[in-house]
Design a protein around this motif. Structure first.
Motif, PDB file in Angstrom:
ATOM      1  N   PHE A 153       1.294  -1.359  -0.139  1.00  0.00           N
ATOM      2  CA  PHE A 153      -0.025  -0.033  -0.434  1.00  0.00           C
ATOM      3  C   PHE A 153       0.848   1.175  -0.453  1.00  0.00           C
ATOM      4  O   PHE A 153       0.932   2.192  -0.874  1.00  0.00           O
ATOM      5  N   ILE A 154       1.760   1.059   1.065  1.00  0.00           N
ATOM      6  CA  ILE A 154       2.480   2.141   0.663  1.00  0.00           C
ATOM      7  C   ILE A 154       3.392   2.695  -0.230  1.00  0.00           C
ATOM      8  O   ILE A 154       3.482   3.611  -0.354  1.00  0.00           O
ATOM      9  N   MET A 155       4.159   1.874  -0.904  1.00  0.00           N
ATOM     10  CA  MET A 155       4.683   2.112  -2.385  1.00  0.00           C
ATOM     11  C   MET A 155       3.579   2.788  -3.511  1.00  0.00           C
ATOM     12  O   MET A 155       3.627   3.115  -4.075  1.00  0.00           O
ATOM     13  N   ALA A 156       2.781   1.201  -3.038  1.00  0.00           N
ATOM     14  CA  ALA A 156       1.575   2.225  -4.276  1.00  0.00           C
ATOM     15  C   ALA A 156       0.785   3.218  -3.444  1.00  0.00           C
ATOM     16  O   ALA A 156       0.534   4.298  -5.432  1.00  0.00           O
ATOM     17  N   ASN A 157       0.517   4.200  -2.877  1.00  0.00           N
ATOM     18  CA  ASN A 157      -0.210   4.900  -2.776  1.00  0.00           C
ATOM     19  C   ASN A 157       0.755   6.494  -2.396  1.00  0.00           C
ATOM     20  O   ASN A 157       0.526   7.589  -2.978  1.00  0.00           O
ATOM     21  N   LEU A 158       1.938   6.103  -2.584  1.00  0.00           N
ATOM     22  CA  LEU A 158       2.782   7.879  -2.853  1.00  0.00           C
ATOM     23  C   LEU A 158       3.847   7.966  -3.793  1.00  0.00           C
ATOM     24  O   LEU A 158       3.536   8.746  -4.843  1.00  0.00           O
ATOM     25  N   PHE A 159       3.760   6.689  -4.618  1.00  0.00           N
ATOM     26  CA  PHE A 159       4.400   7.106  -6.590  1.00  0.00           C
ATOM     27  C   PHE A 159       3.567   6.645  -7.279  1.00  0.00           C
ATOM     28  O   PHE A 159       3.121   7.686  -8.093  1.00  0.00           O
ATOM     29  N   PHE A 160       1.672   5.375  -7.175  1.00  0.00           N
ATOM     30  CA  PHE A 160       1.115   5.530  -8.391  1.00  0.00           C
ATOM     31  C   PHE A 160      -0.320   6.103  -8.047  1.00  0.00           C
ATOM     32  O   PHE A 160      -1.464   6.634  -9.056  1.00  0.00           O
ATOM     33  N   VAL A 161       0.053   6.729  -6.120  1.00  0.00           N
ATOM     34  CA  VAL A 161      -1.583   7.460  -6.540  1.00  0.00           C
ATOM     35  C   VAL A 161      -1.167   9.439  -6.008  1.00  0.00           C
ATOM     36  O   VAL A 161      -1.512  10.186  -6.550  1.00  0.00           O
ATOM     37  N   SER A 162      -0.743   9.116  -5.231  1.00  0.00           N
ATOM     38  CA  SER A 162      -0.292  10.698  -4.427  1.00  0.00           C
ATOM     39  C   SER A 162       0.595  11.604  -5.981  1.00  0.00           C
ATOM     40  O   SER A 162      -0.391  12.765  -5.733  1.00  0.00           O
ATOM     41  N   LEU A 163       1.428  10.646  -5.996  1.00  0.00           N
ATOM     42  CA  LEU A 163       2.718  11.499  -7.019  1.00  0.00           C
ATOM     43  C   LEU A 163       1.799  11.899  -8.304  1.00  0.00           C
ATOM     44  O   LEU A 163       1.725  12.844  -9.004  1.00  0.00           O
ATOM     45  N   ALA A 164       1.025  10.778  -8.976  1.00  0.00           N
ATOM     46  CA  ALA A 164      -0.102  10.741  -9.921  1.00  0.00           C
ATOM     47  C   ALA A 164      -0.835  11.911  -9.835  1.00  0.00           C
ATOM     48  O   ALA A 164      -1.041  12.411 -10.728  1.00  0.00           O
ATOM     49  N   GLU A 165      -1.453  12.263  -8.692  1.00  0.00           N
ATOM     50  CA  GLU A 165      -2.768  13.171  -8.798  1.00  0.00           C
ATOM     51  C   GLU A 165      -2.090  14.246  -7.879  1.00  0.00           C
ATOM     52  O   GLU A 165      -2.677  15.540  -8.558  1.00  0.00           O
ATOM     53  N   GLU A 166      -1.093  14.775  -7.416  1.00  0.00           N
ATOM     54  CA  GLU A 166      -0.641  15.851  -7.366  1.00  0.00           C
ATOM     55  C   GLU A 166       0.338  16.341  -8.474  1.00  0.00           C
ATOM     56  O   GLU A 166      -0.416  17.734  -8.403  1.00  0.00           O
ATOM     57  N   ALA A 167       0.426  15.934  -9.268  1.00  0.00           N
ATOM     58  CA  ALA A 167       1.034  15.919 -10.449  1.00  0.00           C
ATOM     59  C   ALA A 167       0.606  16.711 -11.209  1.00  0.00           C
ATOM     60  O   ALA A 167       0.420  18.061 -11.884  1.00  0.00           O
ATOM     61  N   LEU A 168      -0.619  15.697 -11.390  1.00  0.00           N
ATOM     62  CA  LEU A 168      -2.185  16.876 -12.036  1.00  0.00           C
ATOM     63  C   LEU A 168      -2.922  17.563 -11.465  1.00  0.00           C
ATOM     64  O   LEU A 168      -2.623  18.634 -12.506  1.00  0.00           O
ATOM     65  N   PHE A 169      -2.856  17.710 -10.391  1.00  0.00           N
ATOM     66  CA  PHE A 169      -3.963  18.545  -9.283  1.00  0.00           C
ATOM     67  C   PHE A 169      -3.113  19.781  -9.154  1.00  0.00           C
ATOM     68  O   PHE A 169      -3.575  21.007  -9.238  1.00  0.00           O
ATOM     69  N   ARG A 170      -1.833  19.514  -8.602  1.00  0.00           N
ATOM     70  CA  ARG A 170      -1.132  21.264  -8.278  1.00  0.00           C
ATOM     71  C   ARG A 170       0.081  21.251  -9.146  1.00  0.00           C
ATOM     72  O   ARG A 170      -0.208  22.478  -9.032  1.00  0.00           O
TER      73      ARG A 170
END
Length: 273
Positions: A174-191
């Motif tokens: 969960f930690i690897m997926a959420n950090l790199f494949f969720v949080s980073l992807a979403e923040e790259a797009l939205f922020r």
């Protein structure tokens, strides 16, 4: 493969050569394991041509804008899993973390993980701008950090969550997926992309509000309470971007909220008995 892909994302803001070498390696491993198919490779080849053309014609404004719109459209297709040929593996299937939690499934999304690469080709300052929109003191950062548990407790008060402690056996996945494949992807797009672009056109605070509303709307499928919750979270992440000018700061805020949610509250939602 997933460790290699995560490493490529980690190096992307610091050393593009290492990041792209690792990305190529991850793609090769993905092909070997049939996570990427000839169809997805064809799509990625077209995207690579678009990135090359964007760099080659960056001085020609009209052509550059059209190519940027193309790359943003491809980013959205990857983000929402609309681009064909990706066999994203299911790592956790309909797990129920506790008696009050709804079921949860975890995918490793290769397509979504590619979003920061495309957006960085559109906006070189995606990860770091030398001029934050506002510089604040330590006390403001402390308040912003405390807003993470406060937001989760607000969700409890509104009936969307309950306090429930978890330590699932797949926590590292969960930690690897959420950090790199969720949080980073979403923040790259939205922020990193949307808020930064809107800030240049409309100003910092209108950009903050618009991006937070869009982030909330992106969670519409989970219900109105999730829309409200995600909008408020978007304000937290947006302020972290405004005050730092560094994408990894809102990424860490985003990841901290998600991990706190998983460990101490019903996840992903409260399921009424």
């Amino acid at each position: 493969m997933w460790g290699v892909l995560s490493a490529s994302l980690f190096f992307l803001p610091f050393n593009r050569l290492i990041a792209f070498v690792l990305l190529v390696a991850a793609i090769g491993i993905g092909v070997h394991h049939q996570i990427l198919t000839p169809t997805s490779l064809g799509c990625l080849a077209i995207i690579a041509i678009g990135i090359w053309l964007r760099q080659h014609y960056r001085q020609q404004r009209m052509v550059s804008v059209v190519l940027e719109l193309f790359l943003v459209a491809c980013s959205l297709a990857l983000f929402y899993h609309l681009m064909p040929g990706f066999n994203n593996p299911l790592m956790v299937e309909k797990a129920k973390l506790g008696p009050l939690s709804s079921t949860y499934s975890l995918y490793y999304n290769f397509d979504k993980a590619l979003v920061p690469f495309l957006l960085m080709a559109c906006l070189p300052t995606l990860f770091n701008t030398d001029q934050p929109d506002r510089v604040v003191g330590v006390s403001a950062w402390v308040v912003l950090a405390l807003s993470i548990p406060a937001l989760l407790l607000l969700a409890v008060a509104l009936g969307g969550l309950k306090i429930e402690l978890h330590m699932p056996p797949w926590i590292l996945a969960f930690i690897m997926a959420n950090l790199f494949f969720v949080s980073l992807a979403e923040e790259a797009l939205f922020r990193g992309y949307l808020q930064q672009r809107c800030s240049r056109w409309l100003g910092a605070y209108p950009a903050l509000i618009i991006t937070a509303l869009l982030f909330g709307a992106a969670h519409f499928a989970a219900g109105w309470l999730m829309v409200v919750f995600a909008t408020l979270a978007g304000l937290i992440y947006g302020l972290a971007w405004m005050w730092s000018g560094r994408l990894w700061v809102p990424v860490l805020f985003h990841f901290a909220l998600n991990l706190t949610h998983l460990l101490f509250f019903t996840y992903p939602l409260y399921q009424h008995p």
